[in-house]
Design a protein around this motif. Structure first.
Motif, mmCIF file in Angstrom:
data_model
loop_
_atom_site.group_PDB
_atom_site.id
_atom_site.type_symbol
_atom_site.label_atom_id
_atom_site.label_comp_id
_atom_site.label_asym_id
_atom_site.label_seq_id
_atom_site.Cartn_x
_atom_site.Cartn_y
_atom_site.Cartn_z
ATOM 1 N N TYR A 188 2.934 -3.048 -3.690
ATOM 2 C CA TYR A 188 2.706 -4.488 -3.829
ATOM 3 C C TYR A 188 4.023 -5.243 -3.999
ATOM 4 N N SER A 189 4.952 -4.679 -4.770
ATOM 5 C CA SER A 189 6.243 -5.360 -4.947
ATOM 6 C C SER A 189 6.998 -5.406 -3.622
ATOM 7 N N THR A 190 6.868 -4.351 -2.804
ATOM 8 C CA THR A 190 7.495 -4.372 -1.477
ATOM 9 C C THR A 190 6.862 -5.439 -0.602
ATOM 10 N N SER A 209 6.728 -11.683 5.477
ATOM 11 C CA SER A 209 6.467 -13.111 5.650
ATOM 12 C C SER A 209 6.973 -13.616 7.000
ATOM 13 N N ASP A 253 2.162 -0.373 -7.644
ATOM 14 C CA ASP A 253 3.263 -1.245 -8.073
ATOM 15 C C ASP A 253 4.366 -1.287 -7.029
ATOM 16 N N ARG A 254 4.719 -0.123 -6.487
ATOM 17 C CA ARG A 254 5.804 -0.085 -5.494
ATOM 18 C C ARG A 254 5.365 -0.732 -4.176
ATOM 19 N N SER A 289 13.714 -0.755 4.974
ATOM 20 C CA SER A 289 13.091 -2.080 5.031
ATOM 21 C C SER A 289 12.019 -2.115 6.108
ATOM 22 N N GLN A 317 -3.199 -10.815 3.540
ATOM 23 C CA GLN A 317 -2.692 -11.673 2.475
ATOM 24 C C GLN A 317 -3.641 -12.863 2.306
ATOM 25 N N LEU A 356 5.525 -8.171 -1.517
ATOM 26 C CA LEU A 356 5.934 -9.493 -1.989
ATOM 27 C C LEU A 356 7.393 -9.798 -1.690
ATOM 28 N N ASN A 357 8.254 -8.777 -1.750
ATOM 29 C CA ASN A 357 9.697 -9.022 -1.753
ATOM 30 C C ASN A 357 10.407 -8.718 -0.443
ATOM 31 N N ASP A 358 9.810 -7.928 0.438
ATOM 32 C CA ASP A 358 10.442 -7.639 1.725
ATOM 33 C C ASP A 358 10.117 -8.783 2.676
ATOM 34 N N ASP A 359 11.121 -9.584 3.034
ATOM 35 C CA ASP A 359 10.833 -10.803 3.791
ATOM 36 C C ASP A 359 10.391 -10.526 5.220
#
Length: 281
Positions: free
Chosen positions: A36-38, A46, A33-34, A259, A105, A40-43
């Motif tokens: 995968y959420s990182t 991307s 969970d930690r 980050s 990804q 997805l959310n740490d830009d």
């Protein structure tokens, strides 16, 4: 690090025979969970993603970095449970080093295929000397199955040694004559994984994955390791020769994480595997 063996004698024999080993529940649901959420959310992920086209033009995205940092993915790649296992599988007693990690990804309906290849088919261009001192570990962040393009391996194909590689789309692919020979000789295994499962595999194991034509994403983290004794004469990064600073297994969940923007990401134009060297002919 602990002295207790990470693998049984039977598991070590299977790895030597097959070229890969699956460890179920390597990461807990809370760790996944930690992670995968990182992802997805740490830009930073991307912003530093590379798009690589397969032969049909479908894209696979990956973000690749070298030095494992004080972020959740750095804690995973440096964890005791990871390094203990890698040290047992690599051929030698030198310290374990981290070559690079990448977040794969593969998005629903658009995530491209990976052609048949060996990791050492890429890393040979970095002039690493000893393929038995190189390996990869894939940790599934989402379910990986036949429907969303899980990894396929040719069981035992690491015993072929290095196969010649050329370009397939924007990827580097193995000589299909030898691949087809291997497919007639050895079985294909679909490595279906649940989130948290880990796949350990040899640098000369032939593997591929289909495009993701499902409605579900397939994301994974793949960390690549080498021993310090494995010299790379054409690699400009330094992590491959720097012994890993091992952290406790609970770091992913309990340590404060930086980050990913602090990481030394690879730019597409700097990847030697994607450049003509003359060795592809």
């Amino acid at each position: 690090m602990q002295n207790q063996p990470a693998f049984t004698a039977q598991e070590l024999k299977a790895y030597q025979s097959d070229g890969y080993l699956i460890v179920r529940n390597f990461c807990s649901p809370e760790e996944i969970d930690r992670l995968y959420s990182t992802a997805l959310n740490d830009d930073a992920m991307s912003k530093n993603a590379l798009d690589l086209n397969d032969q049909s033009g479908k894209k696979t995205r990956l973000s690749l970095w070298f030095t494992p940092g004080n972020d959740v993915f750095g804690y995973l790649t440096r964890s005791e449970k990871m390094i203990n296992r890698v040290a047992e599988l690599l051929d030698g007693d030198a310290p374990v080093c981290h070559f690079h990690s990448k977040l794969m990804q593969k998005e629903p309906r658009v995530g491209g295929a990976w052609e048949w290849h060996q990791d050492y088919g890429y890393w040979y261009k970095n002039q690493f000397m000893f393929p038995d001192q190189l390996m990869s570990v894939m940790v599934a962040l989402t379910a990986a199955n036949k429907e969303n393009g899980c990894l396929q391996v040719i069981k035992g194909s690491h015993k072929l040694g290095r196969v010649n590689h050329g370009f397939a789309g924007e990827q580097v692919g193995a000589d299909m004559v030898m691949v087809n020979n291997a497919l007639q000789t050895m079985p294909i295994v679909y490595c279906e994984l649940q989130p948290g499962d880990a796949l350990f595999f040899h640098s000369n194991l032939l593997h591929r994955s289909e495009a993701n034509l499902s409605d579900a994403p397939r994301w994974s983290i793949i960390s690549c390791y080498s021993l310090q004794s494995n010299l790379a004469y054409a690699e400009t990064s330094t992590s491959w020769k720097t012994p890993i600073d091992v952290v406790p297994d609970d770091a992913v969940l309990n340590w404060q994480a930086e980050s990913l923007s602090n990481n030394d990401f690879l730019a597409k134009e700097n990847d030697p595997a994607l450049k003509e060297t003359g060795w592809e002919k």
